[in-house]
Design a protein around this motif. Structure first.
Motif, short mmCIF file in Angstrom:
data_model
loop_
_atom_site.label_atom_id
_atom_site.label_comp_id
_atom_site.label_asym_id
_atom_site.label_seq_id
_atom_site.Cartn_x
_atom_site.Cartn_y
_atom_site.Cartn_z
N ASP A 151 40.10 -25.65 -63.67
CA ASP A 151 39.62 -27.01 -63.43
C ASP A 151 40.11 -27.59 -62.12
O ASP A 151 39.99 -28.79 -61.88
N HIS A 152 40.69 -26.76 -61.27
CA HIS A 152 41.23 -27.26 -60.01
C HIS A 152 40.11 -27.74 -59.10
O HIS A 152 39.04 -27.13 -59.04
N PRO A 153 40.32 -28.83 -58.37
CA PRO A 153 39.28 -29.35 -57.46
C PRO A 153 38.79 -28.32 -56.43
O PRO A 153 37.62 -28.35 -56.03
N VAL A 154 39.66 -27.41 -56.00
CA VAL A 154 39.24 -26.39 -55.04
C VAL A 154 38.14 -25.51 -55.63
O VAL A 154 37.22 -25.10 -54.94
N VAL A 155 38.25 -25.21 -56.93
CA VAL A 155 37.21 -24.41 -57.58
C VAL A 155 35.87 -25.13 -57.49
O VAL A 155 34.85 -24.53 -57.12
N LYS A 156 35.85 -26.40 -57.80
CA LYS A 156 34.61 -27.18 -57.76
C LYS A 156 34.03 -27.23 -56.35
O LYS A 156 32.81 -27.09 -56.15
N LYS A 157 34.89 -27.42 -55.36
CA LYS A 157 34.42 -27.51 -53.98
C LYS A 157 33.84 -26.18 -53.50
O LYS A 157 32.82 -26.15 -52.81
N THR A 158 34.50 -25.09 -53.85
CA THR A 158 33.98 -23.79 -53.42
C THR A 158 32.69 -23.44 -54.17
O THR A 158 31.77 -22.85 -53.58
N GLN A 159 32.60 -23.81 -55.42
CA GLN A 159 31.36 -23.58 -56.16
C GLN A 159 30.20 -24.33 -55.53
O GLN A 159 29.10 -23.78 -55.37
N GLN A 160 30.43 -25.58 -55.17
CA GLN A 160 29.36 -26.37 -54.56
C GLN A 160 28.93 -25.77 -53.23
O GLN A 160 27.75 -25.73 -52.90
N HIS A 161 29.91 -25.30 -52.45
CA HIS A 161 29.58 -24.66 -51.17
C HIS A 161 28.70 -23.43 -51.38
O HIS A 161 27.71 -23.24 -50.67
N ILE A 162 29.08 -22.61 -52.36
CA ILE A 162 28.32 -21.38 -52.62
C ILE A 162 26.92 -21.71 -53.11
O ILE A 162 25.93 -21.05 -52.72
N ILE A 163 26.78 -22.72 -53.95
CA ILE A 163 25.45 -23.14 -54.40
C ILE A 163 24.59 -23.57 -53.22
O ILE A 163 23.41 -23.21 -53.12
N ASN A 164 25.19 -24.31 -52.29
CA ASN A 164 24.45 -24.77 -51.11
C ASN A 164 24.05 -23.63 -50.19
O ASN A 164 23.07 -23.74 -49.44
N ALA A 165 24.82 -22.51 -50.23
CA ALA A 165 24.53 -21.36 -49.37
C ALA A 165 23.42 -20.47 -49.92
O ALA A 165 22.91 -19.59 -49.22
N PHE A 166 23.05 -20.68 -51.18
CA PHE A 166 22.05 -19.84 -51.85
C PHE A 166 20.67 -20.04 -51.25
O PHE A 166 20.21 -21.17 -51.08
N ASP A 167 20.01 -18.94 -50.91
CA ASP A 167 18.65 -18.97 -50.38
C ASP A 167 17.68 -18.81 -51.54
O ASP A 167 17.56 -17.72 -52.11
N THR A 168 17.00 -19.87 -51.89
CA THR A 168 16.12 -19.83 -53.08
C THR A 168 14.93 -18.89 -52.88
O THR A 168 14.43 -18.31 -53.84
N ILE A 170 19.33 -14.92 -52.93
CA ILE A 170 20.55 -14.25 -52.48
C ILE A 170 21.29 -15.20 -51.55
O ILE A 170 20.68 -16.13 -51.00
N ILE A 171 22.58 -14.98 -51.36
CA ILE A 171 23.32 -15.67 -50.32
C ILE A 171 23.31 -14.75 -49.11
O ILE A 171 23.91 -13.67 -49.13
N PRO A 172 22.59 -15.11 -48.06
CA PRO A 172 22.45 -14.21 -46.91
C PRO A 172 23.73 -14.13 -46.08
O PRO A 172 24.68 -14.90 -46.30
N SER A 173 23.74 -13.23 -45.12
CA SER A 173 24.87 -13.10 -44.21
C SER A 173 24.96 -14.33 -43.32
O SER A 173 24.03 -15.15 -43.27
N PRO A 174 26.08 -14.49 -42.58
CA PRO A 174 26.18 -15.63 -41.67
C PRO A 174 25.03 -15.71 -40.67
O PRO A 174 24.69 -16.79 -40.20
N ARG A 175 24.39 -14.58 -40.38
CA ARG A 175 23.25 -14.58 -39.46
C ARG A 175 21.91 -14.65 -40.19
O ARG A 175 20.85 -14.52 -39.58
N GLY A 176 21.97 -14.84 -41.51
CA GLY A 176 20.75 -15.02 -42.26
C GLY A 176 20.11 -13.76 -42.80
O GLY A 176 18.99 -13.78 -43.29
N ASN A 177 20.85 -12.63 -42.75
CA ASN A 177 20.30 -11.35 -43.23
C ASN A 177 20.41 -11.27 -44.75
O ASN A 177 21.51 -11.37 -45.30
N PRO A 178 19.28 -11.07 -45.47
CA PRO A 178 19.33 -11.01 -46.93
C PRO A 178 19.54 -9.61 -47.49
O PRO A 178 19.44 -9.40 -48.71
N ASP A 179 19.86 -8.64 -46.64
CA ASP A 179 20.00 -7.24 -47.07
C ASP A 179 21.03 -7.12 -48.20
O ASP A 179 22.14 -7.64 -48.11
#
Length: 364
Positions: A285-302, A306-315
């Motif tokens: 329940d640590h706040p860091v868990v919630k913050k990292t989860q939200q970041h990962i959700i935002n990084a998801f390419d609908t 998939i969550i692509p690479s920093p350059r946008g590669n979905p491989d």
């Protein structure tokens, strides 16, 4: 007029509270959607991925779920690493074999800036990469599945004589291989060829003291973070059991105090690992868990699911590591599962490589 102000203030507060509750509800729903989207995508294409990648996914999913359906992905990996160990370990007494294989391992590191830095760091002790990234890697993986591999005695004898401490504690090595070195430290201890943990931890902290973080550029800070997460991951035997939060307070405190910079400067892989570090320490329940989860959700390419690479590669081959970490972060289990011990599972025990020997484990 004061009454109107009070009513307006109360209405605004209620609106914010309702919006916050709605955001939480969306987050919980979206967590499941992102998790399932990644899972469906990876599992639909799993047979297309290399054995190493199939194994990486299957092992982690088994440890998260205990579901034996993932054991065969681990079995594919066992065949690959057993064949590799048979070649490397059984030829150790051949003249110049270690030198030649070390040169080969260095030659395939690549040509980019990180690869050049790693090659330069290895120059004083080129054989180090063979002892660690080859011999330790394969033997520790076979051990994780509950076996010893071919020519195991010859392999351990060579590793016990090798000077691993010099490479593990070298400043240039830590600055280019921080997380990998942590793995090597724990693998050496795992198969009984040396305990370098105290030496490495001391060297790591000397290279990356917290009071010098402002001097680190983005790449070096990422390397520090990646090394810190792997202290915890390796101590958990890679998600087989929880770790002691007090033992790793020096890492968890750093993550908590620097989470804003982490979310800004780190990659999605590292951000997911930071969140998982708290989960492994029992701080679900640590706040860091919630913050990292939200970041990962935002990084998801609908679109790509998939969550692509920093350059946008979905491989999927290069992205499986990032995405299985995301799955773990978003759907952490109440219980972690050891193994898979492939000689004990109905799905795999009849199909084992002939060159492995089961280790007798004490029942707990």
């Amino acid at each position: 007029m004061p009454s109107i102000i009070k009513i307006s203030t109360l209405a605004a507060a209620l609106f914010c509270a309702n919006s916050f509750a709605a955001d939480l509800a969306v987050t919980e729903s979206t967590k499941s959607q992102v998790y399932q989207g990644i899972k469906n995508n990876l599992e639909e294409h799993l047979f297309e991925l290399p054995p190493r990648v199939q194994g990486h996914y299957g092992i982690r999913q088994y440890r998260m779920t205990g579901d034996a359906k993932y054991a065969n992905a681990a079995l594919v990996d066992l065949y690959a690493v057993t064949e590799a160990q048979a070649f490397y370990a059984c030829n150790l007494d051949k003249e110049n074999f270690i030198i030649e294989q070390a040169e080969q391992a260095i030659s395939v590191l690549g040509k980019g800036p990180r690869a050049k830095a790693r090659k330069k760091a290895l120059q004083p002790f080129p054989e180090f990469i063979f002892y660690t990234d080859v011999l330790l890697r394969y033997s520790s993986r076979i051990d994780e599945f509950g076996f010893t591999g071919p020519c195991h005695g010859k392999l351990t004898a060579v590793l016990k004589k090798a000077d691993l401490k010099t490479g593990l504690t070298d400043k240039a090595m830590i600055e280019t291989w921080a997380a990998q070195l942590v793995n090597y430290v724990y693998w050496a201890k795992q198969i009984g060829v040396g305990d370098y943990l105290a030496d490495y931890k001391q060297a790591f902290i000397e290279v990356y003291p917290d009071n010098k973080d402002d001097k680190l550029n983005k790449k070096q800070y990422r390397n520090k973070l990646y090394g810190m997460t792997h202290f915890i991951f390796a101590a958990s035997e890679y998600y087989q059991h929880n770790v002691d939060a007090k033992e790793f307070a020096w890492i968890l405190d750093h993550f908590e105090h620097n989470i804003d910079r982490i979310l800004e400067d780190a990659t999605d892989d590292i951000i997911a690992e930071v969140g998982i570090s708290f989960l492994l320490a029992g701080k679900t329940d640590h706040p860091v868990v919630k913050k990292t989860q939200q970041h990962i959700i935002n990084a998801f390419d609908t679109k790509e699911q998939i969550i692509p690479s920093p350059r946008g590669n979905p491989d999927l081959v290069i992205g499986e590591h990032r995405n299985v970490l995301a799955m773990m972060l978003l759907d952490w289990p109440e219980k972690l599962h050891k193994g898979p011990y492939l000689s004990e599972l109905k799905a795999t025990k009849k199909y084992l490589p002939k060159q492995v020997t089961p280790i007798k484990r004490q029942a707990k």
